[in-house]
Write a protein that holds these residues in place. Structure first.
Motif, PDB file in Angstrom:
ATOM      1  N   MET A   1     -10.246   7.735  -1.562  1.00 22.30           N
ATOM      2  CA  MET A   1      -8.804   7.639  -1.452  1.00 22.30           C
ATOM      3  C   MET A   1      -8.170   8.787  -2.232  1.00 22.30           C
ATOM      4  SD  MET A   1      -6.323   4.504  -2.666  1.00 22.30           S
ATOM      5  CE  MET A   1      -7.067   3.309  -1.562  1.00 22.30           C
ATOM      6  N   ASN A   2      -7.213   9.503  -1.609  1.00 21.85           N
ATOM      7  CA  ASN A   2      -6.605  10.628  -2.318  1.00 21.85           C
ATOM      8  C   ASN A   2      -5.766  10.119  -3.485  1.00 21.85           C
ATOM      9  OD1 ASN A   2      -3.648  10.461  -1.667  1.00 21.85           O
ATOM     10  ND2 ASN A   2      -4.423  10.638   0.405  1.00 21.85           N
ATOM     11  N   MET A   3      -5.471  11.039  -4.409  1.00 20.56           N
ATOM     12  CA  MET A   3      -4.865  10.652  -5.680  1.00 20.56           C
ATOM     13  C   MET A   3      -3.475  10.057  -5.513  1.00 20.56           C
ATOM     14  SD  MET A   3      -6.079  13.859  -7.993  1.00 20.56           S
ATOM     15  CE  MET A   3      -5.272  13.206  -9.441  1.00 20.56           C
ATOM     16  N   ASN A   4      -2.723  10.573  -4.540  1.00 16.61           N
ATOM     17  CA  ASN A   4      -1.381  10.064  -4.315  1.00 16.61           C
ATOM     18  C   ASN A   4      -1.416   8.599  -3.889  1.00 16.61           C
ATOM     19  OD1 ASN A   4       1.487  10.197  -3.913  1.00 16.61           O
ATOM     20  ND2 ASN A   4       1.088  10.339  -1.732  1.00 16.61           N
ATOM     21  N   LEU A   5      -2.269   8.280  -2.898  1.00 13.22           N
ATOM     22  CA  LEU A   5      -2.412   6.888  -2.458  1.00 13.22           C
ATOM     23  C   LEU A   5      -3.017   6.012  -3.548  1.00 13.22           C
ATOM     24  CD1 LEU A   5      -3.544   6.883   1.280  1.00 13.22           C
ATOM     25  CD2 LEU A   5      -1.308   6.390   0.323  1.00 13.22           C
ATOM     26  N   GLN A   6      -3.876   6.610  -4.368  1.00 11.91           N
ATOM     27  CA  GLN A   6      -4.468   5.844  -5.460  1.00 11.91           C
ATOM     28  C   GLN A   6      -3.391   5.374  -6.436  1.00 11.91           C
ATOM     29  OE1 GLN A   6      -7.546   7.940  -7.565  1.00 11.91           O
ATOM     30  NE2 GLN A   6      -7.968   6.223  -8.942  1.00 11.91           N
ATOM     31  N   GLY A   7      -2.416   6.252  -6.725  1.00 12.78           N
ATOM     32  CA  GLY A   7      -1.320   5.864  -7.604  1.00 12.78           C
ATOM     33  C   GLY A   7      -0.484   4.746  -7.009  1.00 12.78           C
ATOM     34  N   VAL A   8      -0.170   4.845  -5.709  1.00  9.81           N
ATOM     35  CA  VAL A   8       0.603   3.790  -5.037  1.00  9.81           C
ATOM     36  C   VAL A   8      -0.208   2.494  -4.993  1.00  9.81           C
ATOM     37  CG1 VAL A   8       1.744   3.142  -2.896  1.00  9.81           C
ATOM     38  CG2 VAL A   8       1.835   5.512  -3.670  1.00  9.81           C
ATOM     39  N   PHE A   9      -1.522   2.612  -4.740  1.00 10.34           N
ATOM     40  CA  PHE A   9      -2.388   1.436  -4.697  1.00 10.34           C
ATOM     41  C   PHE A   9      -2.403   0.726  -6.059  1.00 10.34           C
ATOM     42  CE2 PHE A   9      -6.628  -0.258  -5.678  1.00 10.34           C
ATOM     43  CZ  PHE A   9      -6.742  -1.227  -4.701  1.00 10.34           C
ATOM     44  N   LEU A  10      -2.507   1.511  -7.147  1.00 16.57           N
ATOM     45  CA  LEU A  10      -2.503   0.907  -8.485  1.00 16.57           C
ATOM     46  C   LEU A  10      -1.185   0.196  -8.761  1.00 16.57           C
ATOM     47  CD1 LEU A  10      -4.266   3.665 -10.631  1.00 16.57           C
ATOM     48  CD2 LEU A  10      -5.170   1.433  -9.982  1.00 16.57           C
ATOM     49  N   ASN A  11      -0.089   0.758  -8.239  1.00 15.86           N
ATOM     50  CA  ASN A  11       1.210   0.105  -8.398  1.00 15.86           C
ATOM     51  C   ASN A  11       1.213  -1.251  -7.710  1.00 15.86           C
ATOM     52  OD1 ASN A  11       4.022  -0.253  -8.834  1.00 15.86           O
ATOM     53  ND2 ASN A  11       4.295   1.965  -8.776  1.00 15.86           N
ATOM     54  N   ALA A  12       0.693  -1.292  -6.469  1.00 14.45           N
ATOM     55  CA  ALA A  12       0.624  -2.562  -5.735  1.00 14.45           C
ATOM     56  C   ALA A  12      -0.322  -3.544  -6.422  1.00 14.45           C
ATOM     57  CB  ALA A  12       0.166  -2.310  -4.297  1.00 14.45           C
TER      58      ALA A  12
END
Length: 370
Positions: free
Chosen positions: A174-185
């Motif tokens: 998973m790219n870093m941008n989506l990883q940040g959004v995923f961690l938020n969720a």
């Protein structure tokens, strides 16, 4: 691995990419669609919480609704970064906007750490001034709704990640941008779990329906601290990785000394300096090096040396490389930065030849004068 094998491997990779583009894309969940769906769901729940909070005069719900607003902002940042990253290169941005996703992940990581800081401060204050939970039934309903929303979001993330892995033979993360959004969720999901557990314990644990029981006053702050710890432990590595990329540090997966020693092992290489390795984004690594060769210029040998060094770096997943060759007869004046100690201590042979020539000329002039 020789040049022909590398060419065959590159051809196969391009063929697979073309087949993926030609393959049918029915029911495909792209990153952009994923983020738009999650933004829509989060915005809807934000309005529900805000309206219910004002109708029931619940400050807790109103406060949580504005927490959801911060999530919407982070999601919009992620979507913006994703759209920018797809822009093609130009005269002003020769690499394009490849680092937009890294910047988005850094902003989201900072958002998460700021959120955790506020949770920790609020939890510590409630240890000194414990407050009973009010309107437990409403809190349970909102917690359940928030958990359902975030589980749907996490499910969508999982579907998108599975599609990415299937397209890239399971090698792509998973790219870093989506990883940040995923961690938020994920953080929101854990927060909803904490709300539900707190509500259940306060309402059903003995003494039942007694929200003023002393031990019940500390359930919520304790669970909040646990959730904050989990979020921080997941966010700090993302923050570190994104910061390292933006600061053009050496990727964590590489060892510069080992790479330099491998280049030294190439036949004819006597020195490697100004050796730099950095990341363009989470997927592309770049390297540049000044490689000094023994002897004078030999076009055929020099080309073979460059090919060997590039293949060596290619095997270490560095595919964008710049190799500058320097020869043993080069002058120290050719250094475009401070010359390395290897050149200062062992000066090039041409310089030694010039020094000996000057010394011989001086001795000859003294002999003629005498």
């Amino acid at each position: 691995m020789n040049t022909e094998q590398l060419q065959v491997q590159d051809a196969e990779t391009k063929a697979k990419a073309q087949n993926r583009r030609k393959s049918p894309t029915k029911c495909r969940l792209t990153k952009t669609v994923l983020l738009i769906i999650v933004i829509a769901l989060t915005s809807w729940f934000f309005l529900v919480e805000l309206i219910v909070g004002y109708l029931t005069k619940s400050n807790a719900l109103v406060a949580d609704s504005f927490h959801m607003l911060s999530d919407i902002i982070s999601l919009i940042i992620g979507l913006t970064a994703l759209r920018f990253s797809k822009k093609e290169s130009s005269k002003k941005n020769t690499f394009g906007w490849a680092r937009a996703e890294v910047l988005g992940s850094l902003i989201n990581a900072v958002f998460l750490l700021a959120l955790c800081f506020t949770i920790v401060v609020d939890s510590i204050s409630r240890f000194f001034k414990p407050e009973p939970l009010e309107k437990v039934e409403l809190m349970l309903g909102v917690g359940a709704g928030g958990l359902a929303l975030n589980l749907i979001s996490l499910l969508l993330f999982a579907i998108q990640a599975c599609q990415e892995k299937a397209d890239d033979s399971g090698k792509k993360e998973m790219n870093m941008n989506l990883q940040g959004v995923f961690l938020n969720a994920l953080g929101d999901s854990l927060g909803s779990v904490a709300v539900i557990i707190s509500g259940i314990l306060v309402k059903f644990a003995p003494p039942r329906d007694d929200t003023h029981a002393k031990w019940k006053l500390y359930i919520d702050p304790i669970l909040s601290l646990i959730i904050a710890t989990i979020i921080v432990s997941s966010t700090v590595p993302l923050l570190r990785k994104s910061s390292l990329i933006l600061l053009q540090g050496v990727p964590l997966s590489l060892n510069v000394d080992e790479l330099r020693n491998k280049i030294f092992s190439v036949n004819g290489v006597i020195d490697v300096h100004h050796f730099h390795v950095w990341s363009l984004n989470s997927e592309k690594m770049i390297a540049s090096a000044h490689v000094r060769l023994t002897g004078e210029k030999d076009e055929k040998r020099d080309w073979e040396t460059v090919e060997q060094v590039k293949r060596l770096l290619h095997r270490n997943n560095i595919h964008l490389t710049t190799i500058q060759l320097e020869h043993d007869d080069a002058s120290l004046d050719s250094c475009d930065e401070d010359c390395p100690e290897s050149l200062k201590k062992g000066k090039p042979s041409a310089s030694k030849f010039d020094m000996k020539k000057n010394e011989t000329q001086k001795d000859l002039e003294q002999f003629i004068t005498v």
